[in-house]
Write an enzyme that holds these catalytic residues in place. Sequence first.
Site, PDB file in Angstrom:
ATOM      1  N   ASP A 203       0.864  -1.174   0.000  1.00 48.98           N
ATOM      2  CA  ASP A 203       0.000   0.000   0.000  1.00 48.98           C
ATOM      3  C   ASP A 203       0.899   1.222   0.000  1.00 48.98           C
ATOM      4  O   ASP A 203       1.932   1.243   0.662  1.00 48.98           O
ATOM      5  CB  ASP A 203      -0.877   0.001   1.269  1.00 48.98           C
ATOM      6  N   ILE A 204       0.535   2.228  -0.795  1.00 47.80           N
ATOM      7  CA  ILE A 204       1.316   3.474  -0.802  1.00 47.80           C
ATOM      8  C   ILE A 204       0.689   4.421   0.214  1.00 47.80           C
ATOM      9  O   ILE A 204      -0.471   4.803   0.073  1.00 47.80           O
ATOM     10  CB  ILE A 204       1.301   4.106  -2.203  1.00 47.80           C
TER      11      ILE A 204
ATOM     12  N   ASP B 100      -2.582  19.431 -10.754  1.00 45.63           N
ATOM     13  CA  ASP B 100      -2.025  19.322 -12.117  1.00 45.63           C
ATOM     14  C   ASP B 100      -0.620  19.921 -12.158  1.00 45.63           C
ATOM     15  O   ASP B 100      -0.434  21.090 -12.523  1.00 45.63           O
ATOM     16  CB  ASP B 100      -2.963  20.069 -13.097  1.00 45.63           C
TER      17      ASP B 100
ATOM     18  N   GLU C 260       5.408  20.308 -19.919  1.00 45.69           N
ATOM     19  CA  GLU C 260       4.229  19.614 -20.488  1.00 45.69           C
ATOM     20  C   GLU C 260       3.146  20.628 -20.802  1.00 45.69           C
ATOM     21  O   GLU C 260       2.458  20.528 -21.823  1.00 45.69           O
ATOM     22  CB  GLU C 260       3.694  18.559 -19.506  1.00 45.69           C
TER      23      GLU C 260
ATOM     24  N   ASP D 253      -2.007   4.049  -5.185  1.00 44.59           N
ATOM     25  CA  ASP D 253      -1.983   2.580  -5.066  1.00 44.59           C
ATOM     26  C   ASP D 253      -2.086   1.910  -6.434  1.00 44.59           C
ATOM     27  O   ASP D 253      -1.511   0.848  -6.670  1.00 44.59           O
ATOM     28  CB  ASP D 253      -3.132   2.113  -4.157  1.00 44.59           C
TER      29      ASP D 253
HETATM   30 ZN    ZN Z   1      -1.272  18.147 -16.511  1.00 45.25          ZN
END
Ligand code: ZN
Length: 447
Positions: free
Chosen positions: A52-53, A146, A180, A315
């Site tokens: 599990d993270i 984001d 990005e 996860d």
């Molecule tokens: Zn993005």
Amino acid sequence: MSQRASRRSRVLRSAVATGAAATLAAGFLATAASAQVTQARPAAVTVQAVPDIPVANVKAHLAQLQSIATANGGNRAHGRTGYKASIDYVKAKLDGAGFTTTLQTFTTSGATGYNLIADWPGGDASHVVMVGAHLDSVSAGPGINDNGSGSAGILETALAVSRAGLQPTKHLRFGWWGAEELGMIGSKYYVNNLPTAERAKIDAYMNFDMIGSPNPGYFVYDDDPKLEGVLKTYFSGVGVPTEIETNGDGRSDHAPFKNVGIKVGGLYSGGDEIKTAAQATKWGGSAGQDFDACYHASCDTSANINDTALDRGADSIAYAVWTLGTEAPPLPGTVFENTADVQIPDNGAAVTSSVTVSGVTGNAPAALQVGMDIKHTWRGDLVVDLVAPDGSTYRLKSSSSNDSADDVVATYTVNASSEVANGVWKLKVQDIAAQDTGYINSWKLTF
Ligand SMILES: [Zn+2]
């Protein structure tokens, strides 16, 4: 009815040579059936226990990224000090955990950008499983959802690999992309500067761009059935329904990988799309509202995160890394495939789709399997050839004015024993009559 029938009278642009060099089992249906069984699949392996993270650890990374933004003019955008500080933070964590890190620089919009690549020692270097996320934000805000969420999720998974001392069968690589938000500049730079032979070693690229949306959804990329299935298996295992991700097609860092024929997958929790009533019933949250009302805004701060979505997202990353990273490498009968769509001009020039073969010893086999999935509304129009790396051409399918059926889903056997195996092979397709169109959906070579 008439539409199709009347087409028999169509004038073929040029009578096409018959006598394909390839042998084709009796009838397409038979071949279509055999197409399913020709591919050698690795034996099922038990997935080593996936940890599990801890979401608290992921949130701690987000808090760091928030502090970095606050200390650097409110953002972590390309060319700004906030971005470089973000890269330095992630790199220091990985260096301390036993990863081999590489800082790749590129220049865009008049500023230096950075990609961070982290390789976990071990695993079969000719079979790489890669996981990536962009680390830059827009200049309007700190970009915590984001895409601090994806960056922190893959970072904490990488640290979990180190904590577990994982010994994968395949080689694990993680990537944090720059710029990005300016159009996947960093990931494009990475892929474009990766030698062809190195690209061919990447079995899968998984992208995580926004996994903590405040009014979350669970959208799985549908670019590759196997990778899609891995994430779907995770989510169904925790009782969370998913939907296919369509809005992000080509809009994040998986696109440069997909464009060169690498299999891609990923997860997205929603941005400036409106959650429907049906989605709210299934996932909770608010119908009629954005999945992330702070998308690309100054309010995309550490308060703009849904912990449950972030926890599940992180996860799912670990599940994908453990599942793909510990599966047995492919057995002999290795398959090289290109799933990128190639439009076929109607009654026009021939087009090609390439597959890069590497790591195969010696010449191609006498029974090379050429599998293809070509979508077309009048397959008699199509002439299909296989072109070997040295340019030798093998006719697989001739045109036929009275074959009005759809699509070419078939596997051809070619005696390619006089050809060197490694190199760029091409499927060449030409539509030699007007009025019906299609595209190459995918094709593959099985050695
Ligand atoms: Zn993005």
